[in-house]
Each structure stands twice: as structure tokens, then as C-alpha cells.
Write a protein that holds these residues in place. Structure first.
Motif, PDB file in Angstrom:
ATOM      1  N   ALA A   1      -9.840  -3.213   2.798  1.00 10.71           N
ATOM      2  CA  ALA A   1      -9.007  -2.163   2.207  1.00 10.71           C
ATOM      3  C   ALA A   1      -9.606  -1.806   0.864  1.00 10.71           C
ATOM      4  O   ALA A   1      -9.804  -2.683   0.026  1.00 10.71           O
ATOM      5  N   GLY A   2      -9.929  -0.549   0.681  1.00 14.74           N
ATOM      6  CA  GLY A   2     -10.628  -0.137  -0.526  1.00 14.74           C
ATOM      7  C   GLY A   2      -9.809   0.776  -1.419  1.00 14.74           C
ATOM      8  O   GLY A   2      -9.112   1.672  -0.954  1.00 14.74           O
ATOM      9  N   ILE A   3      -9.914   0.518  -2.713  1.00 12.62           N
ATOM     10  CA  ILE A   3      -9.225   1.298  -3.737  1.00 12.62           C
ATOM     11  C   ILE A   3     -10.301   1.940  -4.587  1.00 12.62           C
ATOM     12  O   ILE A   3     -11.091   1.233  -5.236  1.00 12.62           O
TER      13      ILE A   3
ATOM     14  N   LEU B   1      -2.504  -1.996  -6.398  1.00  6.77           N
ATOM     15  CA  LEU B   1      -2.164  -1.090  -5.301  1.00  6.77           C
ATOM     16  C   LEU B   1      -1.438   0.155  -5.806  1.00  6.77           C
ATOM     17  O   LEU B   1      -0.943   0.954  -5.013  1.00  6.77           O
TER      18      LEU B   1
ATOM     19  N   ARG C   1       4.592  11.197  -7.468  1.00  8.33           N
ATOM     20  CA  ARG C   1       3.597  11.833  -6.618  1.00  8.33           C
ATOM     21  C   ARG C   1       2.741  12.779  -7.440  1.00  8.33           C
ATOM     22  O   ARG C   1       3.184  13.336  -8.448  1.00  8.33           O
TER      23      ARG C   1
ATOM     24  N   TYR D   1      -8.147   6.305  -7.227  1.00 10.96           N
ATOM     25  CA  TYR D   1      -6.891   5.840  -6.627  1.00 10.96           C
ATOM     26  C   TYR D   1      -5.729   5.974  -7.607  1.00 10.96           C
ATOM     27  O   TYR D   1      -4.636   6.348  -7.227  1.00 10.96           O
TER      28      TYR D   1
ATOM     29  N   HIS E   1     -11.465   7.484   5.622  1.00 14.41           N
ATOM     30  CA  HIS E   1     -10.924   7.975   4.362  1.00 14.41           C
ATOM     31  C   HIS E   1     -10.221   9.293   4.681  1.00 14.41           C
ATOM     32  O   HIS E   1     -10.811  10.152   5.326  1.00 14.41           O
ATOM     33  N   THR E   2      -9.011   9.468   4.295  1.00 16.26           N
ATOM     34  CA  THR E   2      -8.137  10.578   4.740  1.00 16.26           C
ATOM     35  C   THR E   2      -8.285  10.742   6.256  1.00 16.26           C
ATOM     36  O   THR E   2      -7.991   9.812   6.984  1.00 16.26           O
TER      37      THR E   2
ATOM     38  N   SER F   1      -7.846   6.059  -1.298  1.00 16.17           N
ATOM     39  CA  SER F   1      -7.828   4.826  -0.512  1.00 16.17           C
ATOM     40  C   SER F   1      -8.737   4.959   0.708  1.00 16.17           C
ATOM     41  O   SER F   1      -8.969   6.058   1.207  1.00 16.17           O
ATOM     42  N   LEU F   2      -9.235   3.832   1.179  1.00 20.03           N
ATOM     43  CA  LEU F   2     -10.062   3.841   2.388  1.00 20.03           C
ATOM     44  C   LEU F   2      -9.915   2.506   3.117  1.00 20.03           C
ATOM     45  O   LEU F   2      -9.499   1.512   2.536  1.00 20.03           O
TER      46      LEU F   2
ATOM     47  N   SER G   1       0.809  -1.218   0.000  1.00 19.25           N
ATOM     48  CA  SER G   1       0.000   0.000   0.000  1.00 19.25           C
ATOM     49  C   SER G   1       0.844   1.270   0.000  1.00 19.25           C
ATOM     50  O   SER G   1       0.441   2.278  -0.546  1.00 19.25           O
ATOM     51  N   THR G   2       2.034   1.214   0.581  1.00 18.47           N
ATOM     52  CA  THR G   2       2.857   2.429   0.627  1.00 18.47           C
ATOM     53  C   THR G   2       4.115   2.328  -0.241  1.00 18.47           C
ATOM     54  O   THR G   2       4.973   3.194  -0.177  1.00 18.47           O
TER      55      THR G   2
END
Lengths: 423, 309
Positions: free
Chosen positions: A413-415, A132, A214, A391, A340-341, A399-400, A103-104
Motif C-alpha cells: 500500500a503506497g502513500i 494514512l 475533502r 497524498y 493508481h486511481t 494512493s496506490l 485508509s478510508t
């Protein structure tokens, strides 16, 4: 020195642990006492060789069973970069760990055994990496020593992988023939494969250009915390009101005309502060404090963005969802907490449109459930409006996570694909 | 340095700026979502860096939570002096969870003998303080590179009613979406420095001019050798046969209970010299200096399960 996060997926059979062990050892990130402990344990277990997997498999259960259960984070640095490895187990029953580690990540390493070629699990790892949103995919064709350093074999695997990857959203795909055991093309270029004209893996990791990955276009600032000094002794700060948060996209500058969501009020950025003083601009992932020119009502969970470049605002969202819990399957009708955020709300799963076979990419539209490690497309409705982007456009605002309100466990985990009805 | 004034082209952050931003995000997230957070502060380098980051996270406002020291009673005087001065400078509130008080109250039994350590029994006053103050989030300065059980711990690490960690039942942690939900009686341990290495800490200390207790720098001290480590002479340690006190030039790589924290022989009296030594060292800081971590292969995992930090 820049930071690069990369994810590896695979099992001991692929030589993944050997590869990581070599990267760490050759960059002097393994310490003598750690190596001695591993040698002692290997000897005590009667292993034929020093099992470098013991360096990363830190939990008792993992050592007992000789497997990696969880994501292990490893660190090493060269003079050029600092690296964070999210080392994840490769078997299908650990898909949730792979998703977590990926994810990261800025880059994903997929390992292929040169003798066995592109397997189901290689395809799965590549698919998850692209799902991802990992921008860079590096395929290491390992154990080249066991196929006589054959260029033909390497090209064959490359062609097969490429034809599969065409179905995926891969931005940057590289292939490196290596022997992790002997170190060929890991840190130094191999003398055994002079037909290979590329760089070694480590060199590739050092040089991959990640700064442009980014999103520097869509200014997004989810408000995390309101800074209001309550200092009786310092009256200068009496009227200070700052909005602290981590920039999720774009570039923010003092003077920018901005809108605050959900209120829709517009104002301008008066200043951007950090503990080191005011800054001229802020970009992802900087953690800063934004001050606004007007006294508008802003609280945690709100989003500051540019007037003419706003995220989607809505309660009906389409997403790919990975189910993370063994305690119960996901079904349409489920109600869950959603984050989410910096915003929490509740979500209703309105529809499970299909379940994806992550090996074949086949869509099963008759599936009624998502079990642990399964991925599917859902439509969900939230109790509060979310301020989101696709995403693929922005990983931070796209993402959420879903949380079971009874157990408080993170279960999904949501995209985000987009707003319902459009995506 | 600064998260704030990037001088690089291309909108790039250095690795220290990226780690700093990540830690500040975590600290703010906790302040926003929890009712009663507390930050552990031992006076050691990791907690000094963590406190520095917390101050940055809320500037110009004050720290919105107290700090807590789990005091074994076996302290280096320099560290306690540093702790009290830092807390006073920041106008922060200090909570002391005292191992001595727990012993006096008969809640724990101190180990005896020449190798007695109060390290393991710290867990009792720690959990008691968390409960009596109603803390729901506890920041710790642990790093994943320190130890292999820690390499698998989440940034937000859930603890049950008994303060226990269950490594097999950790919440998945994705992106920077931290799940801090808990029920009454449970709490979350939070590790903002998870992704930092020892070298990152020293580089950050140098870049940010973070003040540390003097014992981190080379000094002359009366020490004796035990289990391959230099332990400081102190009123709480009894010498074993054959152990002799001598004067050496040493520094500490970690700061913990004075009875089980070893010094290393080193002439490094400046940050630059320490960074140079750290960059080439081949032994982990815990392996070199912490007798308590040598208990067993899974020593740390077992203590963490019990509620240790």
C-alpha cells in the motif's frame, strides 16, 4: 444524515471491544439474537463475563484463539449520523489490517489505558492514523474509574501524548476521559468527572466537522468507464458518449474548461449526467458521467482536470510503502503490478531509502528489505505515466496499491509523497 | 433522492448518497475490468436495490452484463413474477441456474423429510453456471451487517478454482483501489452493498421508489409456526405433529427458498411503516427469518467456504 467512517485500533486489554460494544448497544445497533448468541458462546467457553468481542470476531479462527485477526466492519446510526466502524486489531503484527481499516477513515479513535499511560502501541496507532491521512484523532483515556476519576492523571497523559503528537501531522486532536465499562462520557456525559468540560464521545462523533476534509479545490476526474449506448431502437442516443467515474477532488461544472491527460487535449464539460438527470455540479465522492464538448479520445485510466490546475504527471514517484504480505520481503529491484486511481501499470522499486520503526519513528537507512507489516520510503518507476497528487493533498489521487504478478495478491500500500527529485 | 442534486450546503452527501456513489463505483469498476460479469438477482430487496444501482451506473446505456437467478424450485410465485417483469423491463438477459435440474441430473441429492431445504445445495448449480458461462465476476447483494462472517468479507472477494472462500487468505483492500486480478478458472465475488444496513436498504427503497415483490408488505397468508418462525404453507413443506396452519397478517423481511424463509407478523403495509418497524426492531433479519442460518455458530462461514454466496 451524513456518513462518518472511523477506525479504532487496540486490543481487548485497552477496553476497545467494551467501548465499541457500548456504542453499539446504546445506539441499539446490537440485536437481541446477536447478544444471545454471544452470551451462549461466552457461557460455553466459561468466560467470567459476556465477551462483547465475540460480536465482532466473526471468523472461526478468531473465536477459537480469542483474538481479532481481520478488520471487522460495524454499523450504527444515531438520528444525526450513520457510522461505519473499521475495527482493527492493535498488535504490531496486524499493522496491515490497521492500515487497511484506516485508509478510508475520517476519524481515528486511539485508546489509552489510564493506568498504563501512553504506551508504544498508542504512539504507533497515532502515527499510522496520521500516515494514512485521517484528519481527526480522538484519544480516549479509558478506565478512568480505575484511577479514581483523576483529572491530574488525565492531564498528565494528555501532555505526554501532545508532546509526541507534535512530531506528527495531526490536524485535529481531542482527548476524552472515559470509562467504557461504566459508560462514563461514552454516550452521556459523566457525573463522576465534573472537571471535564468537553462532550461525550458519541456527541463528539456526531459533531466532528468532516465536510471540509475533502479536497474541493483540485478538480480530478479519473475516467473509470466509457458509456456508449448501443441501442438500435433509440437513435437519440446514437451519438451519446459519456465518461463515467467517481470525482476524486474539486468541483466539476458544465462549461468548465478542462484538459484530458495524458493526451493534453483541451475541451469543455458539456454536461454532467446521473441516472436522475443532468446535474449542475459534481464533487467528491459523487459517481457521475461527464460529457465533453469536443470529440476527443478518452479512455479508462485517463484523467480529466482543469487546465490551470493539473496533477503531477510522471513515472518516477516517491512513496511511503506498507508491505502487506508474509510471502516474501520487498527489496529494491522488485517488479510489481501497480494500480493508481483507475490505471494499471507495472512498477519497479528502484530504491528502498529507509525503513521506519513505527514505534520510535527512527529511520534505518541501511535496511535492505521490508517484511510484512513494515513501512519504508521507496522510489519507484512506473511503465506508464501516473497522474498523481501528494497524498496529504488528496487521498484518492495520492494512493496506490502494488500487486504480485505471480499470485495476484495485493502486497503493498503506497502513500505518495511526490515526484522523485522534488519531494 | 439523488446523488445528483445535492441540496445541502457545504457539498455534503447524505449517507444514502454516499453509499449509492460507493456502490456505483464498485459496479463500474467490475464492468471495466472483467470480461464476463454477471449479477445475481433473486427478486429479493437487496438484489432489487443492487440491480437498481447497476441500471443507474450505466445509464443511459443498457446493463452491460446478464443477471442470474439461482432457482431452488421452491419459490414464492410473487417473486418469480417480479423477477421476470423486471428483467423484461430492462431488456436484460436472465440466466437461471436451476437446483431442480441439478437434482434431476443426479449432481446433487435433495434433502428429504419435513425439514428438507434446498438452501445448501444451491451452491452446486451456482458454481456450475459460473463455470459453464465462464463468468469471471459475480455480483451478490450480501451486506456485512447480515452476519458476522460476512462482516469480514471484502468487497472484491476472491474465489479459487473450486469457488471456495478462504477467510484467512483475503486480499487487503485499501481506499477504493480494488484488485480484481484472477487466473483462469478463478473468479471474484463482488458485494457492492457491503456497507449498507437493512435500514439503509429500506430508506433507499423509499427514497428511490425501488419496486419490490408484494410479499415484503403486510398481507394475509396461510402460515404455521416452526422453531419460533412463521413458515408459509406450500406444496414443499410437510407439517410436523402439532403444527397447524392458520391465517395471519405477515410480511417477509428476506426472500429466499420458500421452505426456510420465515415471515414475521406485522401490519406494516407501506414503506413508511416498514422503516419505522425496522428502526426499532431488536432482532436481525436472518435471526428472525432464516432457519438455514441457525445451523451452527459458524454456519455461514462454512457454507461460504464451499462457495455459497
Amino acid at each position: 444524515m451524513e456518513l462518518l467512517r472511523f477506525a479504532t485500533a487496540g486490543s481487548v486489554d485497552d477496553g476497545k471491544s467494551t467501548l465499541i460494544g457500548r456504542l453499539l448497544y446504546d445506539s441499539k445497533a446490537i440485536f437481541e439474537d446477536q447478544l444471545e448468541a454471544v452470551e451462549r458462546t461466552s457461557l460455553a467457553r466459561g468466560d467470567a463475563y459476556t465477551d462483547l468481542a465475540l460480536l465482532t470476531d466473526g471468523l472461526r479462527a478468531e473465536r477459537e484463539q480469542g483474538i481479532t485477526i481481520d478488520v471487522a466492519y460495524r454499523y450504527f446510526a444515531t438520528p444525526k449520523r450513520k457510522f461505519i466502524i473499521a475495527d482493527t486489531p492493535g498488535h504490531i503484527q496486524y499493522t496491515r489490517n490497521m492500515v487497511t481499516g484506516a485508509s478510508t477513515a475520517d476519524l481515528a479513535l486511539v485508546l489509552i489505558d489510564a493506568r498504563r499511560g501512553v504506551l508504544e502501541q498508542s504512539r504507533r496507532h497515532a502515527f499510522l492514523a496520521t500516515l494514512l491521512g485521517i484528519p481527526h484523532l480522538v484519544v480516549c483515556v479509558n478506565k478512568m474509574d480505575l484511577v479514581g476519576w483523576s483529572q491530574e492523571r488525565f492531564e498528565e497523559i494528555k501532555a505526554e501524548f501532545r508532546s509526541f503528537a507534535m512530531r506528527l501531522d495531526v490536524h485535529d486532536l481531542s482527548f476524552i476521559p472515559i470509562s467504557a465499562l461504566h459508560g462514563d462520557n461514552v454516550v452521556e456525559r459523566s457525573a463522576n468527572m465534573d472537571w471535564y468540560e468537553g462532550t461525550s464521545l458519541l456527541h463528539h462523533l456526531e459533531e466532528t466537522h468532516i465536510a471540509s476534509d475533502r479536497n474541493l479545490i483540485d478538480a480530478r476526474f479519473p475516467v473509470q468507464y466509457v458509456v456508449r449506448p448501443q441501442d438500435q431502437h433509440n437513435h437519440d442516443l446514437h451519438d451519446y458518449r459519456g465518461y463515467a467515474g467517481t470525482v476524486a477532488g474539486g468541483v466539476l461544472k458544465p462549461g468548465d474548461e478542462v484538459v484530458v491527460l495524458p493526451s493534453g487535449l483541451t475541451t469543455t464539460i458539456a454536461a454532467i449526467d446521473s441516472a436522475d438527470g443532468a446535474v449542475a455540479e459534481a464533487f467528491a465522492p459523487m459517481a457521475v458521467t461527464v460529457r465533453l464538448a469536443d470529440d476527443v479520445d478518452v479512455s479508462r485510466g485517463d484523467m480529466i482536470c482543469r487546465v490551470r490546475n493539473r496533477p503531477h504527471v510522471g513515472q518516477d514517484i516517491e512513496a511511503m510503502l506498507c508491505w502487506l504480505t508474509p510471502q516474501g520481503d520487498l527489496r529494491a529491484g522488485a517488479k510489481l503490478a501497480i494500480k493508481h486511481t483507475t490505471r494499471w501499470g507495472r512498477a519497479l522499486i528502484k530504491d528502498l531509502q529507509y525503513r521506519l520503526d513505527i514505534n520510535t519513528l527512527h529511520r534505518d537507512e541501511h535496511a535492505g528489505t521490508l517484511a510484512l507489516n513494515e513501512i519504508g520510503r521507496v522510489s519507484l518507476r512506473t511503465t506508464v505515466p501516473l497522474f498523481f497528487d501528494e497524498y496529504r493533498r488528496n487521498r484518492a489521487t495520492g494512493s496506490l496499491i502494488l500487486v504480485d504478478e505471480a499470485t495476484n495478491n495485493t502486497v503493498g500500500a503506497g502513500i505518495i509523497l511526490g515526484p522523485t527529485g522534488v519531494a | 433522492m439523488s446523488t445528483s442534486a445535492p441540496t445541502q450546503p457545504d457539498y455534503e452527501l447524505t449517507h444514502l448518497q454516499a453509499l449509492e456513489a460507493e456502490a456505483i463505483h464498485v459496479i463500474r469498476e467490475v464492468a471495466a475490468e472483467f470480461e464476463r460479469p454477471v449479477m445475481l438477482f433473486s427478486g429479493g430487496k437487496d438484489s432489487a436495490v443492487m440491480l437498481h444501482l447497476a441500471v443507474k451506473a450505466f445509464a443511459p446505456a443498457r446493463l452491460p452484463f446478464p443477471v442470474m437467478h439461482v432457482d431452488t424450485g421452491h419459490n414464492f410465485a410473487e417473486v418469480i413474477e417480479f423477477r421476470d417483469r423486471r428483467v423484461a423491463e430492462l431488456g436484460a438477459r436472465l440466466v437461471v441456474a436451476s437446483v431442480q435440474d441439478a437434482i434431476d441430473a443426479g449432481k446433487v441429492v435433495a434433502e428429504t423429510g419435513p425439514r428438507a431445504s434446498r438452501n445448501r445445495i444451491q451452491t452446486v448449480p451456482l458454481l456450475e453456471a459460473i463455470e459453464s458461462h465462464g463468468f469471471d465476476a459475480v455480483f451478490g447483494g450480501a451486506r456485512r451487517d447480515e452476519e458476522k462472517a460476512r462482516a469480514k468479507e471484502r468487497v472484491f472477494s476472491f474465489r479459487d478454482d473450486f469457488g471456495q472462500w478462504d477467510p484467512k487468505n483475503q486480499r487487503p483492500e485499501l481506499w477504493n483501489l480494488y484488485n480484481g486480478r484472477y487466473r483462469k478458472g478463478e473468479h471474484i465475488r463482488v458485494f457492492p452493498l457491503s456497507n449498507w444496513t437493512e435500514l439503509d436498504i429500506w430508506q433507499y427503497v423509499a427514497a428511490e421508489d425501488v419496486e419490490l415483490p408484494s410479499i415484503y408488505f403486510a398481507h394475509t397468508r396461510r402460515v404455521f409456526q416452526r422453531d419460533g418462525m412463521w413458515l408459509a404453507e406450500s406444496p414443499w413443506v410437510t407439517l410436523l405433529d402439532g403444527e397447524e396452519v392458520e391465517e395471519r397478517t405477515v410480511r417477509f423481511r428476506t426472500v429466499g427458498d420458500a421452505t426456510c424463509t420465515g415471515a414475521i407478523e406485522s401490519p406494516a403495509a407501506t414503506l413508511a411503516a416498514i422503516i419505522e418497524e425496522t428502526a426499532v426492531t431488536r432482532i436481525t433479519e436472518r435471526g428472525a427469518t432464516r432457519a438455514d442460518d441457525r445451523i451452527s455458530e459458524a454456519g455461514m462461514e462454512d457454507r461460504k467456504r464451499e462457495g455459497y454466496f
